[in-house]
Scaffold this active site. Structure first.
Site, short mmCIF file in Angstrom:
data_model
loop_
_atom_site.label_atom_id
_atom_site.label_comp_id
_atom_site.label_asym_id
_atom_site.label_seq_id
_atom_site.Cartn_x
_atom_site.Cartn_y
_atom_site.Cartn_z
N SER A 68 0.80 -1.23 0.00
CA SER A 68 0.00 0.00 0.00
C SER A 68 0.83 1.28 0.00
O SER A 68 0.26 2.36 -0.14
CB SER A 68 -0.97 0.02 1.19
OG SER A 68 -2.03 -0.87 0.96
N GLU A 168 -5.18 -3.42 -6.54
CA GLU A 168 -5.36 -4.18 -5.30
C GLU A 168 -6.07 -5.51 -5.55
O GLU A 168 -5.72 -6.53 -4.97
CB GLU A 168 -6.15 -3.34 -4.28
CG GLU A 168 -5.38 -2.18 -3.70
CD GLU A 168 -4.31 -2.60 -2.71
OE1 GLU A 168 -4.20 -3.82 -2.42
OE2 GLU A 168 -3.57 -1.72 -2.23
#
Length: 299
Positions: A68, A168
């Site tokens: 992230s 993601e």
């Protein structure tokens, strides 16, 4: 006699100062190397004095999975499109039931389990950066045109040693895919410095991104872990899961630390393929950050 003494002092200072500064840098690098040996895996560190030129990098050539932490360059790329009028911070996106079906970390889904709500681009950016929301990230990828325009934007800034090729959802489908979003420590350091200088985003966009990086509650035991409470840290974390061998692909934190004396330094902390527990890894990261803080505070 006084003139001669002054001249001698100046000559001595001119001769010894560079050597003193080199020794200080060398001492810090040795200290960081010692700290990072406390855990297994590969640790990447990159630190730069944003008021000077001093730069220290450990494991400079390793390609670390960002997880992230890549949401920082994603946010920069989205805000660049805002500055160019392609997107707007007030632009609405209707969150649908389909959007929140993705099985991944998402405070947005927890808050709106059925979707059916209008969110602004500003809302999505705040969720992605401050809360590390994966669903918000993939929506922003969609609005920005995919991973390629984001990577092209970063490469266009002159930051080449970075790859942003999977979103993601794709990273969640296969353990190995997370390694395809990689970055060398010096490249992330370069990107942080570009952001700090404020030449590639508008002042409004720069201030907005700084605020949501400062406001985030994630990673409190990493860069911020052992710093004074009055240090201001604008940062973005990244954390993987653990595989069946007990190994974490990545524990990361990257950001800019503003010290009480007004000076700032950029710091990149990547720990990859470690079997140490998260608490031990975060302790090492906090120790590295503290050592850098004390080094620059004493200069």
């Amino acid at each position: 006699m006084k003139v001669k003494t002054l001249s001698s002092f100046l000559l001595t200072t001119i001769f010894f100062l560079p050597h003193l500064l080199f020794a200080q840098k060398s001492d810090l690098k040795s200290q960081l190397e010692s700290i990072t040996r406390q855990v297994d895996g590969i640790t990447g560190v990159a630190i730069k004095d944003l008021q000077g030129k001093e730069t220290i990098i450990l494991n400079a050539d390793h390609k670390f999975p960002m997880l992230s932490a890549f949401k920082f360059p994603v946010a920069m790329a989205v805000l660049d499109q805002v500055d160019k009028g392609k997107l707007s911070l007030n632009q609405k996106y209707h969150l649908t039931k389909e959007d929140v079906q993705l099985k991944t970390y998402s405070p947005l889904r927890d808050k709106y389990p059925d979707g059916n709500v209008d969110l602004t681009v500003a809302d999505l950016l705040a969720s992605m950066v401050s809360l590390s929301d994966n669903i918000a990230c993939d929506i922003l990828f969609k609005l920005a045109g995919g991973t390629k325009p984001v990577q092209d934007y970063v490469h266009g800034l002159g930051v080449k040693d970075i790859a942003i090729v999977a979103n993601e959802e794709q990273m969640g489908q296969d353990w190995n895919v997370q390694y395809t979003n990689w970055c060398k420590p010096g490249a992330m350091l370069q990107l942080l410095e570009i952001f700090h200088k404020g030449k590639n985003l508008s002042k409004t966009s720069q201030d907005f991104l700084s605020k949501i990086m400062i406001d985030g509650p994630t990673g409190m035991n990493r860069i911020k872990g052992q710093l004074p409470k009055d240090a201001i840290v604008a940062h973005k974390t990244g954390t993987s899961g653990t595989n069946d061998k007990g190994m974490m692909a990545a524990v990361n934190d990257v950001g800019i630390v503003k010290m009480p004396n007004g000076k700032s330094f950029a710091i990149v902390l990547f720990v990859s393929n470690s079997t140490a527990d998260l608490k031990a890894i975060e302790s090492v990261m906090a120790q590295v950050s503290k050592a850098a803080f004390e080094h620059y505070a004493s200069k």
